[in-house]
Scaffold this motif. Structure first.
Motif, PDB file in Angstrom:
ATOM      1  N   ALA A 150       0.822  -1.211   0.000  1.00 19.89           N
ATOM      2  CA  ALA A 150       0.000   0.000   0.000  1.00 19.89           C
ATOM      3  C   ALA A 150       0.854   1.257   0.000  1.00 19.89           C
ATOM      4  O   ALA A 150       0.420   2.302  -0.486  1.00 19.89           O
ATOM      5  N   THR A 151       2.067   1.182   0.568  1.00 19.10           N
ATOM      6  CA  THR A 151       2.989   2.312   0.559  1.00 19.10           C
ATOM      7  C   THR A 151       4.394   1.794   0.277  1.00 19.10           C
ATOM      8  O   THR A 151       4.675   0.605   0.430  1.00 19.10           O
ATOM      9  N   GLY A 152       5.255   2.711  -0.119  1.00 19.31           N
ATOM     10  CA  GLY A 152       6.631   2.348  -0.492  1.00 19.31           C
ATOM     11  C   GLY A 152       6.798   2.538  -1.979  1.00 19.31           C
ATOM     12  O   GLY A 152       6.327   1.722  -2.769  1.00 19.31           O
ATOM     13  N   GLU A 153       7.445   3.635  -2.372  1.00 19.39           N
ATOM     14  CA  GLU A 153       7.495   4.032  -3.778  1.00 19.39           C
ATOM     15  C   GLU A 153       8.011   2.927  -4.698  1.00 19.39           C
ATOM     16  O   GLU A 153       7.507   2.735  -5.804  1.00 19.39           O
ATOM     17  N   ALA A 154       8.979   2.174  -4.233  1.00 21.01           N
ATOM     18  CA  ALA A 154       9.571   1.138  -5.088  1.00 21.01           C
ATOM     19  C   ALA A 154       8.636  -0.045  -5.283  1.00 21.01           C
ATOM     20  O   ALA A 154       8.864  -0.874  -6.169  1.00 21.01           O
ATOM     21  N   PHE A 155       7.568  -0.130  -4.459  1.00 22.29           N
ATOM     22  CA  PHE A 155       6.710  -1.315  -4.485  1.00 22.29           C
ATOM     23  C   PHE A 155       5.265  -1.039  -4.924  1.00 22.29           C
ATOM     24  O   PHE A 155       4.493  -1.969  -5.086  1.00 22.29           O
ATOM     25  N   VAL A 156       4.913   0.224  -5.088  1.00 21.73           N
ATOM     26  CA  VAL A 156       3.537   0.530  -5.484  1.00 21.73           C
ATOM     27  C   VAL A 156       3.435   1.006  -6.924  1.00 21.73           C
ATOM     28  O   VAL A 156       2.336   1.177  -7.445  1.00 21.73           O
ATOM     29  N   ASN A 157       4.527   1.224  -7.577  1.00 25.64           N
ATOM     30  CA  ASN A 157       4.516   1.673  -8.977  1.00 25.64           C
ATOM     31  C   ASN A 157       5.621   0.965  -9.762  1.00 25.64           C
ATOM     32  O   ASN A 157       6.764   1.405  -9.757  1.00 25.64           O
ATOM     33  N   PRO A 158       5.312  -0.156 -10.434  1.00 28.73           N
ATOM     34  CA  PRO A 158       3.998  -0.812 -10.492  1.00 28.73           C
ATOM     35  C   PRO A 158       3.672  -1.509  -9.180  1.00 28.73           C
ATOM     36  O   PRO A 158       4.564  -1.795  -8.386  1.00 28.73           O
ATOM     37  N   PRO A 159       2.384  -1.782  -8.946  1.00 27.65           N
ATOM     38  CA  PRO A 159       1.988  -2.386  -7.668  1.00 27.65           C
ATOM     39  C   PRO A 159       2.522  -3.806  -7.519  1.00 27.65           C
ATOM     40  O   PRO A 159       2.363  -4.638  -8.412  1.00 27.65           O
ATOM     41  N   HIS A 160       3.168  -4.068  -6.405  1.00 28.00           N
ATOM     42  CA  HIS A 160       3.659  -5.410  -6.094  1.00 28.00           C
ATOM     43  C   HIS A 160       2.621  -6.136  -5.245  1.00 28.00           C
ATOM     44  O   HIS A 160       2.101  -5.568  -4.277  1.00 28.00           O
ATOM     45  N   PHE A 161       2.332  -7.372  -5.600  1.00 23.45           N
ATOM     46  CA  PHE A 161       1.436  -8.164  -4.755  1.00 23.45           C
ATOM     47  C   PHE A 161       1.801  -9.635  -4.858  1.00 23.45           C
ATOM     48  O   PHE A 161       2.536 -10.061  -5.752  1.00 23.45           O
ATOM     49  N   GLY A 162       1.286 -10.402  -3.912  1.00 21.83           N
ATOM     50  CA  GLY A 162       1.591 -11.821  -3.873  1.00 21.83           C
ATOM     51  C   GLY A 162       0.609 -12.580  -3.009  1.00 21.83           C
ATOM     52  O   GLY A 162      -0.492 -12.093  -2.733  1.00 21.83           O
ATOM     53  N   ILE A 163       1.004 -13.758  -2.560  1.00 17.04           N
ATOM     54  CA  ILE A 163       0.107 -14.674  -1.847  1.00 17.04           C
ATOM     55  C   ILE A 163       0.671 -14.971  -0.466  1.00 17.04           C
ATOM     56  O   ILE A 163       1.867 -15.238  -0.308  1.00 17.04           O
ATOM     57  N   TYR A 164      -0.188 -14.921   0.534  1.00 13.65           N
ATOM     58  CA  TYR A 164       0.123 -15.380   1.882  1.00 13.65           C
ATOM     59  C   TYR A 164      -0.540 -16.746   2.111  1.00 13.65           C
ATOM     60  O   TYR A 164      -1.697 -16.955   1.717  1.00 13.65           O
ATOM     61  N   THR A 165       0.163 -17.642   2.771  1.00 16.94           N
ATOM     62  CA  THR A 165      -0.434 -18.855   3.331  1.00 16.94           C
ATOM     63  C   THR A 165      -0.048 -18.877   4.808  1.00 16.94           C
ATOM     64  O   THR A 165       1.134 -18.939   5.132  1.00 16.94           O
ATOM     65  N   VAL A 166      -1.047 -18.806   5.683  1.00 16.47           N
ATOM     66  CA  VAL A 166      -0.818 -18.639   7.118  1.00 16.47           C
ATOM     67  C   VAL A 166      -1.182 -19.931   7.843  1.00 16.47           C
ATOM     68  O   VAL A 166      -2.290 -20.466   7.669  1.00 16.47           O
ATOM     69  N   TYR A 167      -0.263 -20.424   8.664  1.00 19.72           N
ATOM     70  CA  TYR A 167      -0.468 -21.647   9.437  1.00 19.72           C
ATOM     71  C   TYR A 167      -0.452 -21.323  10.927  1.00 19.72           C
ATOM     72  O   TYR A 167       0.440 -20.607  11.398  1.00 19.72           O
ATOM     73  N   ARG A 168      -1.424 -21.858  11.655  1.00 16.69           N
ATOM     74  CA  ARG A 168      -1.398 -21.761  13.111  1.00 16.69           C
ATOM     75  C   ARG A 168      -0.508 -22.878  13.662  1.00 16.69           C
ATOM     76  O   ARG A 168      -0.633 -24.030  13.250  1.00 16.69           O
ATOM     77  N   PHE A 169       0.373 -22.535  14.598  1.00 12.38           N
ATOM     78  CA  PHE A 169       1.203 -23.565  15.224  1.00 12.38           C
ATOM     79  C   PHE A 169       0.332 -24.482  16.066  1.00 12.38           C
ATOM     80  O   PHE A 169       0.400 -25.701  15.975  1.00 12.38           O
ATOM     81  N   GLN A 170      -0.490 -23.896  16.928  1.00 10.95           N
ATOM     82  CA  GLN A 170      -1.441 -24.618  17.766  1.00 10.95           C
ATOM     83  C   GLN A 170      -2.709 -23.779  17.847  1.00 10.95           C
ATOM     84  O   GLN A 170      -2.672 -22.559  17.669  1.00 10.95           O
ATOM     85  N   GLU A 171      -3.842 -24.421  18.151  1.00  8.89           N
ATOM     86  CA  GLU A 171      -5.092 -23.673  18.227  1.00  8.89           C
ATOM     87  C   GLU A 171      -5.078 -22.638  19.341  1.00  8.89           C
ATOM     88  O   GLU A 171      -5.756 -21.623  19.266  1.00  8.89           O
ATOM     89  N   ASP A 172      -4.344 -22.906  20.422  1.00 11.17           N
ATOM     90  CA  ASP A 172      -4.310 -21.987  21.551  1.00 11.17           C
ATOM     91  C   ASP A 172      -2.994 -21.211  21.616  1.00 11.17           C
ATOM     92  O   ASP A 172      -2.625 -20.674  22.659  1.00 11.17           O
ATOM     93  N   ASP A 173      -2.281 -21.139  20.503  1.00 11.73           N
ATOM     94  CA  ASP A 173      -0.971 -20.509  20.485  1.00 11.73           C
ATOM     95  C   ASP A 173      -1.034 -19.197  19.717  1.00 11.73           C
ATOM     96  O   ASP A 173      -1.695 -19.102  18.692  1.00 11.73           O
TER      97      ASP A 173
END
Length: 210
Positions: A150-173
């Motif tokens: 969303a900000t950072g001149e070197a990364f918003v023109n052209p817009p940089h984007f990608g994919i996150y894959t988020v894993y929980r270590f434990q349900e209560d962690d």
């Protein structure tokens, strides 16, 4: 935010309730509907009552689902810090770590199984990343989604984007393992195939709901 009712359901419930009150009111005044049109009287009342009953069941089911999802996922919301980071096919990680370790990450609960993410990168460039992720309901331990700068001149023109894959270590962690992969731009200068790796986010603060 996920709602426990839909607009058409509210309209249907109001219309059917008004229809029932109208018919019962007329019958109370003149006692003419049951004697002249008993089948029509009972059919209309039955259909209107059935619609109201069905809508109420929908509301209870949806309300229960929302409460269950909120109970399961709201505790994940809040402030985090990036405590470690690594990048595939990169031998010298000292620069990447020094510019990204301990920068803040925030998870904002959007309802259902969805979150918004606000993350800081590249300490000297003051870059901000925004993302939307959703947990997979079949296992409740993995979330996927797209991030963009969303900000950072070197990364918003052209817009940089990608994919996150988020894993929980434990349900209560309060610790999350995040895999990232740049999707765009696909240029050799940006080394997109090597620009993938992992991060660890550690809980650092209080809950926040969107």
């Amino acid at each position: 935010m996920e709602r426990w009712h839909e607009r058409w359901e509210v309209i249907a419930a109001i219309v059917c309730s008004a229809l029932i009150l109208l018919i019962v009111g007329i019958e109370y005044q003149c006692d003419c509907l049951t004697s002249r049109y008993p089948l029509a009287y009972s059919t209309i009342l039955g259909l209107a009552s059935g619609v109201i009953g069905t809508v109420v069941v929908f509301w209870f089911q949806r309300s229960h689902r929302i409460k269950e999802l909120k109970r399961r996922y709201l505790p994940l919301a809040g402030a985090y810090k990036r405590v470690d980071i690594g990048q595939d096919n990169t031998k010298d990680l000292d620069d990447i770590r020094s510019r990204n370790i301990d920068l803040p990450v925030e998870l904002i609960y959007d309802g259902g199984n969805a979150f918004r993410v606000k993350a800081s990168y590249w300490r000297d460039l003051n870059c901000k990343v925004e993302a939307h992720i959703e947990f997979v309901e079949s296992n409740k331990m993995i979330a996927t989604g797209r991030y963009r700068y969303a900000t950072g001149e070197a990364f918003v023109n052209p817009p940089h984007f990608g994919i996150y894959t988020v894993y929980r270590f434990q349900e209560d962690d309060g610790k999350l393992l995040v895999l990232y992969q740049q999707v765009f731009p696909r240029k050799t200068d940006n080394n997109p195939d090597a620009n993938r790796g992992w991060e660890i986010w550690q809980r650092a603060g209080i809950l926040r709901e969107g």
